[in-house]
Design an enzyme around this catalytic site. Structure first.
Site, PDB file in Angstrom:
ATOM      1  N   LEU A 131      -7.956  12.256  -0.455  1.00  0.00           N
ATOM      2  CA  LEU A 131      -9.413  12.115  -0.851  1.00  0.00           C
ATOM      3  C   LEU A 131     -10.086  10.541  -1.285  1.00  0.00           C
ATOM      4  O   LEU A 131     -10.964  10.381  -1.093  1.00  0.00           O
ATOM      5  CB  LEU A 131      -9.405  12.648  -2.722  1.00  0.00           C
ATOM      6  CG  LEU A 131      -8.851  14.575  -2.479  1.00  0.00           C
ATOM      7  CD1 LEU A 131      -9.191  14.534  -4.205  1.00  0.00           C
ATOM      8  CD2 LEU A 131     -10.420  14.962  -2.547  1.00  0.00           C
ATOM      9  N   GLY A 132      -8.970   9.812  -1.463  1.00  0.00           N
ATOM     10  CA  GLY A 132      -9.182   8.468  -1.455  1.00  0.00           C
ATOM     11  C   GLY A 132      -8.170   7.542  -1.295  1.00  0.00           C
ATOM     12  O   GLY A 132      -7.312   8.126  -1.014  1.00  0.00           O
TER      13      GLY A 132
ATOM     14  N   GLY B 224      -6.363   3.093  -2.665  1.00  0.00           N
ATOM     15  CA  GLY B 224      -6.421   2.133  -3.551  1.00  0.00           C
ATOM     16  C   GLY B 224      -5.518   1.043  -2.745  1.00  0.00           C
ATOM     17  O   GLY B 224      -4.822   1.614  -2.031  1.00  0.00           O
TER      18      GLY B 224
ATOM     19  N   PHE C  73      -2.292  -0.421  -3.518  1.00  0.00           N
ATOM     20  CA  PHE C  73      -1.162   0.373  -3.375  1.00  0.00           C
ATOM     21  C   PHE C  73      -1.140   2.125  -3.943  1.00  0.00           C
ATOM     22  O   PHE C  73       0.214   3.091  -4.818  1.00  0.00           O
ATOM     23  CB  PHE C  73      -0.273   0.044  -4.543  1.00  0.00           C
ATOM     24  CG  PHE C  73       0.043  -0.974  -4.187  1.00  0.00           C
ATOM     25  CD1 PHE C  73       0.615  -1.692  -3.433  1.00  0.00           C
ATOM     26  CD2 PHE C  73      -0.069  -2.601  -5.165  1.00  0.00           C
ATOM     27  CE1 PHE C  73       0.565  -3.334  -2.536  1.00  0.00           C
ATOM     28  CE2 PHE C  73      -0.709  -3.907  -4.495  1.00  0.00           C
ATOM     29  CZ  PHE C  73      -0.009  -4.315  -3.357  1.00  0.00           C
ATOM     30  N   ALA C  74      -2.345   3.068  -4.020  1.00  0.00           N
ATOM     31  CA  ALA C  74      -2.414   4.206  -4.772  1.00  0.00           C
ATOM     32  C   ALA C  74      -2.889   5.481  -3.450  1.00  0.00           C
ATOM     33  O   ALA C  74      -3.706   4.053  -2.812  1.00  0.00           O
ATOM     34  CB  ALA C  74      -2.812   3.962  -5.461  1.00  0.00           C
TER      35      ALA C  74
ATOM     36  N   VAL D 184      -4.439   9.029  -2.872  1.00  0.00           N
ATOM     37  CA  VAL D 184      -4.972  10.288  -4.088  1.00  0.00           C
ATOM     38  C   VAL D 184      -5.438  11.812  -2.517  1.00  0.00           C
ATOM     39  O   VAL D 184      -6.237  11.138  -1.529  1.00  0.00           O
ATOM     40  CB  VAL D 184      -6.457   9.561  -5.080  1.00  0.00           C
ATOM     41  CG1 VAL D 184      -6.386  11.146  -5.534  1.00  0.00           C
ATOM     42  CG2 VAL D 184      -6.418   9.020  -5.375  1.00  0.00           C
TER      43      VAL D 184
ATOM     44  N   LYS E 223      -2.569  11.190  -7.885  1.00  0.00           N
ATOM     45  CA  LYS E 223      -2.787   9.730  -6.698  1.00  0.00           C
ATOM     46  C   LYS E 223      -1.273   9.588  -7.532  1.00  0.00           C
ATOM     47  O   LYS E 223      -0.580   9.800  -7.937  1.00  0.00           O
ATOM     48  CB  LYS E 223      -3.336   9.116  -8.349  1.00  0.00           C
ATOM     49  CG  LYS E 223      -3.411   7.784  -8.034  1.00  0.00           C
ATOM     50  CD  LYS E 223      -4.968   7.238  -9.469  1.00  0.00           C
ATOM     51  CE  LYS E 223      -4.520   5.399  -9.131  1.00  0.00           C
ATOM     52  NZ  LYS E 223      -5.517   4.538  -9.994  1.00  0.00           N
TER      53      LYS E 223
ATOM     54  N   ASP F 217     -11.933  -2.440 -14.651  1.00  0.00           N
ATOM     55  CA  ASP F 217     -12.622  -2.540 -12.648  1.00  0.00           C
ATOM     56  C   ASP F 217     -13.371  -1.672 -12.837  1.00  0.00           C
ATOM     57  O   ASP F 217     -13.527  -0.838 -11.593  1.00  0.00           O
ATOM     58  CB  ASP F 217     -11.180  -2.045 -12.137  1.00  0.00           C
ATOM     59  CG  ASP F 217     -11.349  -2.014 -11.145  1.00  0.00           C
ATOM     60  OD1 ASP F 217     -11.959  -3.029 -10.478  1.00  0.00           O
ATOM     61  OD2 ASP F 217     -10.745  -1.856 -10.609  1.00  0.00           O
TER      62      ASP F 217
END
Ligand code: AMP
Length: 280
Positions: free
Chosen positions: A38-39, A41, A43-44, A46, A61, A158
């Site tokens: 789905l997306g 970051g 270091f992540a 999802v 995640k 954030d």
């Protein structure tokens, strides 16, 4: 999390105290069917997932754990625990909820409510125009989520278009969900907290200037960043010097009422900021 215990503060309020949290050590894949990405970051990653026992959809995640103190890759265990601990305290219609947490050698996996309407940013980019009235329906929900966090002394740190998502983009008034608590902190009374983090265009001056941080840093919002410079250094300089203008390209049709609201959010002196959320 079995190792989260409760302690009493001097005010008698019960707050969670974290020792070394243990997350579920079973294989997440045994309980959830993992689907498409789905997306992502820093270091992540999802991914969509489906709970095998209930058939319900969630978002998984996968946060990469830092493997050694010398490494710069991955997230420190204590930072992951902080994100989990904060998410566990949150139950609000405008904020993503946490369902479960798993852990293996390389990752901690947060099973989150699935927010399937995409980012508010993309929704707005695809629309021909957005009236101020429509904008207020989004702003109101964002502020309600934030107010809930701030009453709990949680700063998100954030907030930016990518972290404001929609539950269902086809609803007449799509429901806002704030996501990504990777930088969120509980602000403790009397404890000074300083850090340099966030996304250059969107950070508040007190972050650029390495000054003590509080909930006010979340109240530094506008639509398009009016501070964006040629370089990251220019952008940070503009923020610190409060050097901004309402560019006609973006704000030509914006009412004075809305601009005043934004001016009040772009307030450098933090002691005036918190009143805006409390009393407006
Ligand atoms: P994060 O690191 O938490 O910002 O997540 C990275 C990206 O994954 C986000 O920008 C979203 O596009 C997506 N994402 C994160 N959480 C969810 C969620 N609960 N439901 C759907 N997509 C998500």
């Amino acid at each position: 999390m079995d190792s989260t215990s409760l302690m009493k503060t001097f005010k008698g309020e019960r707050v969670p105290r974290i020792t070394m949290a243990t997350f579920k050590q079973q294989q997440v894949e045994d309980f959830y069917e993992i689907g498409e990405e789905l997306g992502s970051g820093q270091f992540a990653i999802v991914k969509q997932c489906c709970e095998r026992s209930s058939g319900r959809d969630f978002a998984a995640k996968f946060i990469k754990k830092r493997q050694s103190n010398a490494s710069r890759r991955g997230v420190l265990r204590e930072e992951i625990e902080r994100e989990v601990n904060i998410l566990q305290q949150i139950h609000h219609p405008n904020i993503v909820t946490l369902h479960d947490v798993f852990e293996n050698k390389t990752d901690v996996v947060l099973i989150l409510e699935l927010v399937s309407g995409g980012e508010l940013f993309d929704f707005l980019a695809q629309k021909e125009s957005l009236s101020e009235e429509e904008a207020t329906q989004f702003i109101k929900q964002i502020l309600e989520g934030l107010q809930y966090l701030h009453v709990k002394n949680i700063a998100h740190f954030d907030l930016k278009p990518e972290n404001i998502m929609l539950l269902d983009k086809n609803a007449p008034v799509p429901r806002i969900k704030l996501i990504d608590f990777g930088l969120a902190h509980k602000i403790a009374e009397g404890v000074e907290f300083k850090n340099i983090f966030g996304t250059p265009e969107f950070v508040a001056p007190e972050i650029v200037n390495y000054e003590p941080l509080g909930l006010e840093a979340d109240m530094w919002l506008s639509g398009a960043s009016p501070f964006l410079g040629e370089t990251k250094q220019d952008t940070l300089g503009n923020i610190s010097a409060m050097n901004y203008e309402f560019d006609d390209e973006f704000f030509g049709h914006t009412s004075e009422l809305a601009k005043n609201f934004i001016r009040q959010l772009l307030e450098k002196d933090t002691k005036y900021v918190i009143d805006l959320l409390t009393y407006s």
